[in-house]
Motif scaffolding. Sequence first.
Motif, short mmCIF file in Angstrom:
data_model
loop_
_atom_site.label_atom_id
_atom_site.label_comp_id
_atom_site.label_asym_id
_atom_site.label_seq_id
_atom_site.Cartn_x
_atom_site.Cartn_y
_atom_site.Cartn_z
N ALA A 105 17.86 10.39 -11.02
CA ALA A 105 17.46 9.38 -10.03
C ALA A 105 15.95 9.27 -9.89
O ALA A 105 15.45 8.31 -9.30
CB ALA A 105 18.10 9.70 -8.69
N CYS A 106 15.21 10.24 -10.41
CA CYS A 106 13.74 10.16 -10.29
C CYS A 106 13.21 9.08 -11.23
O CYS A 106 13.87 8.71 -12.19
CB CYS A 106 13.10 11.52 -10.60
SG CYS A 106 13.62 12.27 -12.16
N GLY A 107 12.02 8.58 -10.93
CA GLY A 107 11.44 7.50 -11.72
C GLY A 107 10.75 8.00 -12.98
O GLY A 107 10.50 9.20 -13.14
N HIS A 132 9.23 13.71 -15.10
CA HIS A 132 8.99 13.82 -13.66
C HIS A 132 9.07 15.29 -13.25
O HIS A 132 10.00 16.00 -13.66
CB HIS A 132 10.03 12.99 -12.90
CG HIS A 132 9.64 12.72 -11.47
ND1 HIS A 132 9.55 13.71 -10.52
CD2 HIS A 132 9.30 11.56 -10.85
CE1 HIS A 132 9.18 13.17 -9.37
NE2 HIS A 132 9.01 11.87 -9.54
N HIS A 156 21.34 10.96 -4.92
CA HIS A 156 20.02 11.04 -4.30
C HIS A 156 20.02 10.53 -2.85
O HIS A 156 19.01 10.68 -2.16
CB HIS A 156 19.02 10.23 -5.12
CG HIS A 156 19.37 8.78 -5.25
ND1 HIS A 156 20.43 8.33 -6.01
CD2 HIS A 156 18.80 7.68 -4.70
CE1 HIS A 156 20.49 7.02 -5.94
NE2 HIS A 156 19.51 6.59 -5.14
N GLY A 187 9.05 11.53 -3.25
CA GLY A 187 8.51 10.83 -4.40
C GLY A 187 9.53 10.58 -5.49
O GLY A 187 9.44 9.61 -6.24
N CYS A 188 10.52 11.45 -5.57
CA CYS A 188 11.54 11.35 -6.62
C CYS A 188 12.78 10.64 -6.14
O CYS A 188 13.75 10.49 -6.89
CB CYS A 188 11.90 12.74 -7.11
SG CYS A 188 12.76 13.73 -5.87
N GLY A 189 12.79 10.20 -4.86
CA GLY A 189 13.92 9.44 -4.34
C GLY A 189 14.90 10.24 -3.51
O GLY A 189 15.76 9.65 -2.83
#
Lengths: 358, 358
Positions: A105-107, A132, A156, A187-189
């Motif tokens: 789920a992180c960008g 990430h 998430h 920051g990672c959701g």
Amino acid sequence: MPYELLVEVTRNDTVESRHFGAAVVCDYRGDVVESWGNIDSLVFPRSALKPMLAIHLVESGASEQYCLGDAELSLACSSHQGEQIHQTLVESWLNRLGLTEDYLACGAVLPEHTESAHKLLASGQTGCRIHHNCSGKHAGFLTTALHLNMPLDTYHLVDHPLQQLSLAILSDLADIDLKQHPIGIDGCGLPAPTMPLLQLGRAIARFARPVDISDYRAQAIYRLHEAIANEPLYIGGHGSVVSELNEVTKGSVLAKTGAEGIITAAIPSMGLGIALKIADGSARARSVALLAILDHLGALSDKDKHKLRAHTSPRIVNSRGLAVGEIRPAASWLPKQGSCSAELSCMLHEGGPSFHDA
Amino acid sequence: MPYELLVEVTRNDTVESRHFGAAVVCDYRGDVVESWGNIDSLVFPRSALKPMLAIHLVESGASEQYCLGDAELSLACSSHQGEQIHQTLVESWLNRLGLTEDYLACGAVLPEHTESAHKLLASGQTGCRIHHNCSGKHAGFLTTALHLNMPLDTYHLVDHPLQQLSLAILSDLADIDLKQHPIGIDGCGLPAPTMPLLQLGRAIARFARPVDISDYRAQAIYRLHEAIANEPLYIGGHGSVVSELNEVTKGSVLAKTGAEGIITAAIPSMGLGIALKIADGSARARSVALLAILDHLGALSDKDKHKLRAHTSPRIVNSRGLAVGEIRPAASWLPKQGSCSAELSCMLHEGGPSFHDA
């Protein structure tokens, strides 16, 4: 003033910038051993929670089912730098789960490790989710979600049962109901809970020495201690203060950073937890302040300090390669370093001499 | 407490980090109009001095001899981002002087402009001296040194006659003998003088409206105002607060950043200078605080503020592209924005309405 002057940045021996903050040292019973600034102020612990957010991975049986070793568990607790070793391990871990990078789920971002990022760009590639710093944590969440048959595409979100379980574990350790406090988005959701700095210190101290806690949770915590101590490079990366502290002290000091000026350290042999927030969110000041506290507590041997000297008072080098200043602990807030209070001397004695050997 | 809370960083409406600082608004006579925190504290103004360090280039006749236009003069005052336009102009300027990049005393670095840096790396190149944010300033020093027949290979050293001339010009504007204060070494290798924040404010105010100063120096300053207003992209770069403030206000507000949390603004029509230091050295907080002061002084029209909205309270966007927080002025230190004191209202009136039109 809710903060104390903790760290100074000098230029040719004149102070140029100043970092204020608050810090607390707690013991495993929840008592405050020492503190600086207002420790009731609310903080977002951010990635400093990661080792505690990996507990579900072990206590649920997920790590055993998927044969996770020390490296994967250390990576689950990590803010890794996105070096090749981290990328490779996240990839192989996802393969083992039968999942792809798309499940994270992180960008997509570039690695935090400058050399790795430059190498990637020079080869015509760009950032991806695996790079990430939180991808190891996310792989851990996916592993537990798979193991417990929970949905994978919404892991998430704060309402997901695994996030609810995580909040319950954190609440247990911090001795506070986190659902009663604001929860932001990281920051990672993933959810970013808040708690007073004091409670973060308590949680870290109980992570250091998990007493008055269920046996299976305590065993999971000890398993994470072991994994981090055995594979310190996976919780941070080459040159990072977290990896180097864990490596140099052979796991006697389990440090973890969080974004926006957060750093924590669990000291299992002393049953202590340290939580520190640099008010302005600076990364450069937090490790300098933490190392000063560790030295003050007597938690670092002379040999440790020598090996960690690049982190205790980092030099500032200009574009011409000239050392023009340093980042150093302010003189005002700590007694002579290496000293400690009578109360703490008792605790050190009680905790045994093992940390002196580290 | 020598600093005031100026800027807050939020995460989902909860304050996560706090930036403290000091600031002063001076008028061209040297009087303090308004201040926050201890303005007697010593600061390194760093690159905020650059517009004043370009005065020698004009008043010596060097800029005329080498036919420097608005773009070169703006670049001489700049902390540029190393974009293609900046690289190209430094190169052509050095060519005009008959010099190569090797004459620049600053070190080789990647451009600060992320896209430019990535493009460079992707094409297999690395950083060079021209990319350094100070290369325009250095080109300016080389130009004057050539014009005045001074040595070119030691122009960065404090004992060099051009550095001595620069210190004299700064001392004149700041109304203080800078040689009586510590002088460090800057990131680019040039001397980094110190002065109380108050003196920096006074110097900026005299740069804004150069009265009680020699005619040729005043003319040089007006020439720099004009150059920056005509070529705002060369003093910073695309998206930078300095270029956008200068561009949006059509030169009514001449802003300049300095490393370690410094920002200044000269307001020629009002005869005011603003000097601000974020104590922790943060870059993200300084422009938010400066824009709040400019708004408080009534120096920005509604149209200006709309165009500058990306800088007044910048959003924090996470790796998933979600806005999770913002950087905003703290509520405590300024009266209702857009208001100003009675004394200042007089000055605005005295200064005429031109800044309202900008």
